[in-house]
Write a protein that holds these residues in place. Structure first.
Motif: not given
Ligand SMILES: C[S@@+](CC[C@H](N)C(=O)[O-])C[C@H]1O[C@@H](n2cnc3c(N)ncnc32)[C@H](O)[C@@H]1O
Length: 239
Positions: A69, A90-92, A95, A112-113, A115, A118, A139, A141-142, A160, A162, A171
């Motif tokens: 990580h 999609g940072s989760g 990271f 941005v994610d 979920v 998260k 949100g 990305l698209e 990372r 993704f 996206r």
């Protein structure tokens, strides 16, 4: 005790754990201070705590957390210019965006994610670790990219683990400011492109109708010797 013998989760944020991050980052030529490694350690502890109820990471072994990580996230630092506006797509669990923010206060970072849980964790981590210059957005990305304040607002979109380069580019291209680039961090499992003969290490490629110049950098993570790569895609203007 060497980094190979850190078994217990309690060793996260220990002197030995921090030294693993510091020594690993030095392999990329990046200096991480003890104070910065401590903040990463606190993030790691919160990450694993939240991970009991929210799916944030499959990696829980302390050495693997330090290397896969944090040391891995630091690998992008040399690729980022001073003062860059960065979107972590999609940072989760954060990271690479959170380690980047800890190391580089000159950057402005948006995580941005899609979920919500998260993003709740990311907001909690930003608040608890007292981080500045970073924000977390819920949100897809698209949905976010085509509209203000996101459209055309970032010098670098990084992701990372993704998806494929084509999907990532499709996206996230709307987020880029003129002259900006996309940067995909890939492991062996998340890199279908690595096997694709059409995706050369360097040179031009066309993804979703847009031409990009490509630069791929392959590297191996210290201590664990796992293979990774960074792929930078820069839209070719006027193509
Ligand atoms: C494999 S995880 C990687 C997380 C983190 N970047 C890392 O390396 O640990 C991919 C993340 O992207 C998020 N994601 C997937 N599709 C997305 C979309 N269309 N918009 C925003 N986030 C998305 C998922 O919720 C997930 O957290």
């Amino acid at each position: 005790m060497g980094p190979e013998r850190m078994g217990d989760i309690a060793t996260i944020d220990s002197e030995q754990w921090r030294q693993t991050v510091i020594r690993g980052a030095l392999v990329w030529g990046v200096a991480v201070s003890d104070a910065q490694a401590r903040i990463m350690g606190r993030h790691a502890l919160e990450l694993l705590h939240w991970n009991r109820t929210t799916n944030l990471t499959a990696i829980t072994d302390p050495l693997a957390v330090a290397v896969k990580h944090y040391v891995d996230a630091v690998a992008v630092v040399p690729w980022i210019h001073r003062g860059a506006r960065i979107l972590d797509a999609g940072s989760g669990g954060g990271f690479p965006g959170i380690p980047l923010n800890i190391l580089r206060p000159d950057l402005s970072v948006t995580l941005v994610d899609s979920v919500r849980k998260k993003v709740s964790f990311l907001k909690y981590a930003i608040r608890t670790l007292n981080l500045n210059g970073i924000t977390a957005v819920h949100g897809r990305l698209e949905d976010l990219g085509p509209s203000p304040p996101y459209r055309g607002s970032y010098d670098l979109v990084v992701c990372r683990a993704f998806s494929s380069l084509e999907d990532f580019a499709g996206r996230t291209l709307p987020f880029l400011s003129p002259g900006g680039s996309l940067l995909a961090m890939k492991g062996p499992q998340s890199d279908p492109d690595q096997e694709n003969e059409n995706h050369k290490d360097d040179g031009p490629i066309v993804l979703g109708g847009t031409s990009f110049s490509v630069r791929r950098h392959r590297y191996r993570l210290p201590f664990l010797d796992a293979q990774r790569s960074l792929v930078r895609l820069t839209p070719v203007s006027g193509a």
